[in-house]
Design a protein around this motif. Structure first.
Motif, PDB file in Angstrom:
ATOM      1  N   GLN A 270      35.813  63.154  13.446  1.00 36.19           N
ATOM      2  CA  GLN A 270      35.512  64.590  13.453  1.00 36.19           C
ATOM      3  C   GLN A 270      34.257  64.980  14.236  1.00 36.19           C
ATOM      4  N   HIS A 271      33.179  64.199  14.141  1.00 32.94           N
ATOM      5  CA  HIS A 271      31.964  64.536  14.896  1.00 32.94           C
ATOM      6  C   HIS A 271      31.041  63.327  14.896  1.00 32.94           C
ATOM      7  N   ALA A 272      29.883  63.471  15.546  1.00 35.35           N
ATOM      8  CA  ALA A 272      28.911  62.375  15.588  1.00 35.35           C
ATOM      9  C   ALA A 272      27.499  62.824  15.264  1.00 35.35           C
ATOM     10  N   SER A 273      27.219  64.110  15.378  1.00 29.09           N
ATOM     11  CA  SER A 273      25.890  64.614  15.053  1.00 29.09           C
ATOM     12  C   SER A 273      25.655  64.535  13.550  1.00 29.09           C
ATOM     13  N   PRO A 274      24.544  63.927  13.108  1.00 26.61           N
ATOM     14  CA  PRO A 274      24.250  63.867  11.672  1.00 26.61           C
ATOM     15  C   PRO A 274      24.213  65.254  11.033  1.00 26.61           C
ATOM     16  N   MET A 280      29.791  69.278   7.539  1.00 31.77           N
ATOM     17  CA  MET A 280      31.217  69.060   7.280  1.00 31.77           C
ATOM     18  C   MET A 280      31.467  68.361   5.949  1.00 31.77           C
ATOM     19  N   LYS A 281      30.389  67.807   5.352  1.00 37.01           N
ATOM     20  CA  LYS A 281      30.491  66.955   4.165  1.00 37.01           C
ATOM     21  C   LYS A 281      31.289  65.688   4.478  1.00 37.01           C
ATOM     22  N   ARG A 282      30.979  65.134   5.656  1.00 32.36           N
ATOM     23  CA  ARG A 282      31.528  63.841   6.039  1.00 32.36           C
ATOM     24  C   ARG A 282      30.377  62.845   5.930  1.00 32.36           C
ATOM     25  N   SER A 307      41.317  58.783  17.300  1.00 32.63           N
ATOM     26  CA  SER A 307      40.544  59.675  16.451  1.00 32.63           C
ATOM     27  C   SER A 307      40.718  61.121  16.883  1.00 32.63           C
ATOM     28  N   THR A 308      40.262  62.009  16.011  1.00 26.80           N
ATOM     29  CA  THR A 308      40.240  63.439  16.312  1.00 26.80           C
ATOM     30  C   THR A 308      38.845  63.982  16.046  1.00 26.80           C
ATOM     31  N   GLN A 323      25.294  64.963  21.422  1.00 20.42           N
ATOM     32  CA  GLN A 323      25.377  63.739  20.622  1.00 20.42           C
ATOM     33  C   GLN A 323      26.833  63.295  20.457  1.00 20.42           C
ATOM     34  N   LEU A 324      27.727  64.281  20.332  1.00 22.08           N
ATOM     35  CA  LEU A 324      29.149  63.956  20.232  1.00 22.08           C
ATOM     36  C   LEU A 324      29.647  63.324  21.528  1.00 22.08           C
ATOM     37  N   LEU A 325      29.261  63.891  22.679  1.00 21.50           N
ATOM     38  CA  LEU A 325      29.673  63.310  23.957  1.00 21.50           C
ATOM     39  C   LEU A 325      29.101  61.910  24.149  1.00 21.50           C
ATOM     40  N   ASP A 326      27.834  61.720  23.756  1.00 26.42           N
ATOM     41  CA  ASP A 326      27.220  60.389  23.871  1.00 26.42           C
ATOM     42  C   ASP A 326      27.973  59.376  23.015  1.00 26.42           C
TER      43      ASP A 326
END
Length: 446
Positions: A270-274, A280-282, A307-308, A323-326
């Protein structure tokens, strides 16, 4: 859709039209409803005009799905007039009744018995449903050589962008003996690939405290890694979808390296940024994910990771997106999908932060997909010259349409094989890769 031959259809049997929308989990629900209808003597009609009544299994997760479902209901009402609605849209308050008060009945998802009751009320069966001579054989809406195996219903997560728990409830796992029996029956019927699905596949059995069940007289635990182990004994392709990266997922990777199950994991990161993951509550962190991916590849170099992701989540800054692109570049994932955030009615994410402007969402989505396109193109190009096993899906005038172990049906790429030979769908053949594109491979038979 026609699900049996004319010789199996009772003369003058009552006919039910069926429309199935949404995800593979909803498709399994449709299969269960159709199986029960068939067992009670109903014929499944391929047309509106040939149906006495129509069942529409809806999706209601995002706005586009809601619109598609409402359109399908409206079309069925216009073309037939007698409509029963089931599925996720039916669980979203009174939206169906408000738009179409003339529908005969509305149920939520995973509600085969309720649908049958509604059909009985408005179209009583020709025979006593408990004494029907028609065998309750399971109906599959997929091609004969692969099938979805749903192992649980619902989800215990409360991701802020998702309303699945409000639609389908908390996690309810099926006993592993029941799941394995279904899997074995599918294999015996000729299925060559099982696609294991649920809302949260790796949480399987948590709600049952991993209780012991029996399959073929053997005691086994209702647990993700145990399920993977025993499915691996069936001798066909087994593919894991919707796997949340709990620590115990690591225990399944050696099974992939040993060839017991396919070296394939579908994990919605779903994402990578903390910051965004917290919003997102991930609970996952990109650093831990990257370390685990590295470990998985050390154990099973051929593993395919799908993944998505969501671009433009409320409050996402340019730094968050970078951060997501990295992460995307470093993770070097094989198959990736991305969606611009779309507010879903009832999702708490709609109110947790300022919405990202639509033009920014779309611009970020485009940048994301351009980045992944380069990754995918480069990864597939490296496969040129390799020999690999593929499964035949179909044959057309140009040759064989197949999939590799890295390709799930409907969502991943294809392998186009130059050949004038004829094979049944589900046949495994060896090919040599001669060319590639962004998503697909091209090959010759060896």
């Amino acid at each position: 859709m026609t699900t049996r031959s004319d010789k199996d259809t009772p003369q003058n049997s009552k006919k039910v039209g069926f429309i199935s929308l949404g995800c593979p989990k909803a498709l399994v629900d449709s299969e269960q409803i159709i199986t029960k209808l068939r067992s009670e003597g109903y014929e499944i009609s391929p047309s509106y005009e040939g149906s006495d009544i129509v069942v529409v299994n809806t999706c209601g997760f995002i706005d586009d799905a809601v619109e598609e479902s409402l359109d399908a209901i409206g079309e069925a009402l216009n073309e037939n007039g007698k409509v029963i609605v089931t599925g996720c849209l039916g669980a979203k308050g009174d939206i169906v009744a408000t738009n179409y008060p003339q529908v005969l009945a509305v149920t939520g998802p995973h509600a085969a018995d309720e649908v049958l009751e509604a059909v009985h009320e408005h179209l009583p069966p020709e025979h006593d449903p408990y004494t029907s001579l028609i065998p309750p054989a399971g109906i599959k809406l997929t091609p004969k050589h692969y099938a979805y195996l749903k192992i649980s219903e619902g989800c215990n997560h409360r991701c802020t962008f998702c309303i699945i728990p409000s639609l389908r409830g908390d996690l309810v796992s099926r006993p592993i003996g029941e799941v394995m029996t279904e899997a074995e029956n599918l294999v015996n019927s000729g299925v060559k690939e099982l696609l294991v699905i649920s809302q949260d596949t790796s949480a399987y059995g948590i709600d049952m405290k991993y209780q012991t069940d029996f399959w073929n007289g053997r005691p086994i635990k209702t647990k993700f890694e145990d399920l993977a182990t025993h499915l691996g004994e069936l001798g066909i392709w087994t593919r894991m979808h919707y796997v949340y990266p709990y620590p115990h997922v690591d225990k399944v990777i050696p099974l992939m390296a040993e060839g017991k199950i396919l070296p394939y994991l579908d994990i919605p990161f779903q994402h990578a940024s903390p910051n965004i993951l917290r919003a997102m509550k991930r609970p996952a962190s990109s650093e831990n994910v990257l370390a685990r991916i590295k470990k998985w590849r050390e154990i099973c170099p051929d593993i395919t990771l799908r993944s998505t992701f969501i671009a433009g989540f409320p409050g996402e800054t340019e730094d968050d997106f970078q951060q997501l692109l990295d992460f995307l570049v470093e993770a070097d994932l094989d198959r990736v999908g991305c969606f611009a955030y779309s507010p879903v009615e009832g999702a708490t994410a709609n109110h947790i932060a300022e919405q990202v402007p639509e033009d920014v969402k779309q611009e970020r989505l485009q940048r994301f997909m351009e980045c992944q396109a380069e990754i995918s193109t480069n990864k597939l190009r490296k496969k040129i010259g390799q020999t690999m096993q593929v499964m035949v899906d179909d044959i057309d005038e140009e040759g064989i349409i197949a999939r590799s172990k890295a390709d799930a049906p409907e969502v991943d790429g294809l392998v186009f094989v130059e050949s004038d030979k004829q094979y049944e769908a589900g046949t495994l053949i060896d090919v040599k890769i001669t060319d590639s594109s962004e998503h697909d491979l091209f090959a010759v038979e060896v």
